[in-house]
Design an enzyme around this catalytic site. Structure first.
Site, short mmCIF file in Angstrom:
data_model
loop_
_atom_site.label_atom_id
_atom_site.label_comp_id
_atom_site.label_asym_id
_atom_site.label_seq_id
_atom_site.Cartn_x
_atom_site.Cartn_y
_atom_site.Cartn_z
CG ASN A 69 15.49 45.63 38.88
OD1 ASN A 69 16.12 45.22 37.91
ND2 ASN A 69 14.22 45.35 39.09
CB VAL A 70 20.34 50.21 40.17
CG1 VAL A 70 21.39 49.13 39.95
CG2 VAL A 70 19.88 50.79 38.82
CG ASP A 71 14.11 49.84 40.52
OD1 ASP A 71 14.13 49.30 41.64
OD2 ASP A 71 13.61 49.29 39.50
CG HIS A 129 23.71 44.34 39.16
ND1 HIS A 129 22.92 43.91 38.13
CD2 HIS A 129 24.65 43.38 39.31
CE1 HIS A 129 23.36 42.74 37.66
NE2 HIS A 129 24.41 42.39 38.37
CB CYS A 166 33.94 64.13 46.52
SG CYS A 166 34.01 63.92 48.28
CB CYS A 186 38.09 64.49 48.99
SG CYS A 186 37.63 63.21 47.79
N GLY A 194 11.15 38.38 36.06
CA GLY A 194 11.49 39.50 35.17
C GLY A 194 12.96 39.67 34.90
CB SER A 206 16.98 38.27 29.93
OG SER A 206 18.18 38.88 30.36
CB ALA A 220 6.11 40.46 37.56
P1 NAD Z 1 16.72 42.14 30.99
O1 NAD Z 1 16.37 43.47 30.38
O2 NAD Z 1 17.83 41.38 30.41
O3 NAD Z 1 15.42 41.21 30.96
C1 NAD Z 1 14.16 41.67 31.39
C2 NAD Z 1 13.24 40.46 31.41
O4 NAD Z 1 12.01 40.86 31.99
C3 NAD Z 1 12.93 39.90 30.02
O5 NAD Z 1 13.15 38.50 30.06
C4 NAD Z 1 11.45 40.25 29.81
O6 NAD Z 1 10.77 39.25 29.05
C5 NAD Z 1 10.93 40.31 31.23
N1 NAD Z 1 9.77 41.19 31.44
C6 NAD Z 1 9.52 42.40 30.90
N2 NAD Z 1 8.39 42.91 31.38
C7 NAD Z 1 7.92 42.01 32.29
C8 NAD Z 1 6.76 41.97 33.14
N3 NAD Z 1 5.87 42.97 33.18
N4 NAD Z 1 6.60 40.89 33.93
C9 NAD Z 1 7.48 39.85 33.91
N5 NAD Z 1 8.58 39.83 33.12
C10 NAD Z 1 8.79 40.91 32.33
O7 NAD Z 1 16.89 42.43 32.54
P2 NAD Z 1 17.89 41.77 33.60
O8 NAD Z 1 17.90 40.31 33.43
O9 NAD Z 1 17.51 42.36 34.91
O10 NAD Z 1 19.32 42.32 33.20
C11 NAD Z 1 19.50 43.69 32.89
C12 NAD Z 1 20.54 44.43 33.74
O11 NAD Z 1 20.22 45.84 33.65
C13 NAD Z 1 20.45 44.11 35.21
O12 NAD Z 1 21.76 44.05 35.65
C14 NAD Z 1 19.77 45.29 35.87
O13 NAD Z 1 20.54 45.72 36.97
C15 NAD Z 1 19.89 46.42 34.90
N6 NAD Z 1 18.63 47.21 34.79
C16 NAD Z 1 18.01 47.67 35.93
C17 NAD Z 1 16.82 48.37 35.84
C18 NAD Z 1 16.14 48.85 37.09
O14 NAD Z 1 16.81 49.10 38.09
N7 NAD Z 1 14.81 48.98 37.08
C19 NAD Z 1 16.24 48.63 34.59
C20 NAD Z 1 16.91 48.17 33.45
C21 NAD Z 1 18.10 47.44 33.58
#
Ligand code: NAD
Length: 246
Positions: free
Chosen positions: A103-105, A120, A149, A151, A188, A190, A233
């Protein structure tokens, strides 16, 4: 693979000396950030190859910034949820050595986790593609995009676009952690995105137990997961950590 529950997870955590976590978009869904692929996700409205590939950003930054502004607004209003806090608590208890997040959040850091490997990147940081300077978002005017920027270089959120490599230091740290942990919580994700989805296999090859928490089975479940906990989760981790602390 064995279907499991929070009480069993608490027992596994009681025995672990050095757990690690690999987290994905699913852990932040309860904070109000939809996964990109899921319902209301960005990729239902923006084709990732048109909006999230580095070549698309370089050739038409104004177009890509439309998607980035939406992502920025969503992430900015989000706050950590019980799952982020439970992982921070596990680190304080000396159970969790670190988190590798896709995640990037920035929500793990906001919840108080200290060893967070940003696989990421981080959308709350910005970088100039010419002078490589990191830029404080407070100094940027998001009403005029694309951003440049002083620059003259193009400014980009410090996140890994398709077509870009994983930051080498994060990649090394992630594999070091995966290969040295005795239990990996896979939460969480895929497990469809390379190379992050290799990390559970690397951990398992080095003897770690793989515990997966997800709303549904994934690519990993049948082949690599030892214990599968189906559900949210936030609820599962909160319950397991409370049992562990009691
Ligand atoms: P994905 O979207 O492919 O999969 C998300 C998974 O989370 C699914 O398998 C789903 O069943 C599960 N899920 C959903 N809600 C849940 C919960 N409450 N508890 C447990 N599991 C839950 O996500 P990924 O595998 O992280 O790949 C997506 C890419 O997109 C990553 O590279 C990520 O960096 C990016 N992304 C980041 C954010 C963020 O920063 N919050 C948000 C969306 C996507």
């Amino acid at each position: 693979m064995k279907n499991s529950n929070p009480a069993e997870l608490a027992e596994l955590l009681r025995r672990t000396q050095a757990a690690a976590a690999l987290t994905g978009a699913g852990i932040s869904v309860e904070s109000g950030i939809p996964s990109f692929r899921g319902a209301h996700g960005l990729w239902t409205r923006y084709n990732p190859m048109e909006y999230a590939h580095i070549d698309a950003f370089l050739s038409n930054p104004a177009k890509v910034w439309r998607m980035l502004l939406e992502l920025d607004a969503t992430i900015r209003q989000a706050r950590p949820n019980p799952a982020h806090y439970a992982l921070a608590e596990l680190e304080k208890m000396g159970k969790l050595k670190g988190i590798i997040t896709q995640n990037v959040d920035n929500l793990h850091q906001e919840a108080g986790s200290r060893n967070v490997i940003e696989f990421h990147g981080n959308a709350r940081r910005f970088v100039c593609l010419r002078c490589r300077r990191t830029i404080d978002p407070a100094t940027l005017d998001f009403s005029h995009v694309p951003l440049y920027c002083s620059c003259g270089g193009l400014i980009k959120p410090d996140i890994v676009f398709f077509g870009e490599e994983i930051p080498p230091a994060a990649n090394r740290a992630a594999f070091d952690l995966a290969e040295s942990c005795d239990l990996m919580l896979v939460i969480g994700t895929s497990a469809a995105v390379m190379p992050a989805n290799i990390l559970p296999k690397a951990a398992k090859n080095h003897g770690a137990i793989i515990v997966e928490i997800n709303l549904e089975p994934t690519e990993l479940t049948r082949r690599f997961t030892d214990y599968f906990l189906e559900g949210s989760a936030g609820q599962i981790l909160t319950e397991a950590v409370a049992l562990l602390a009691s």
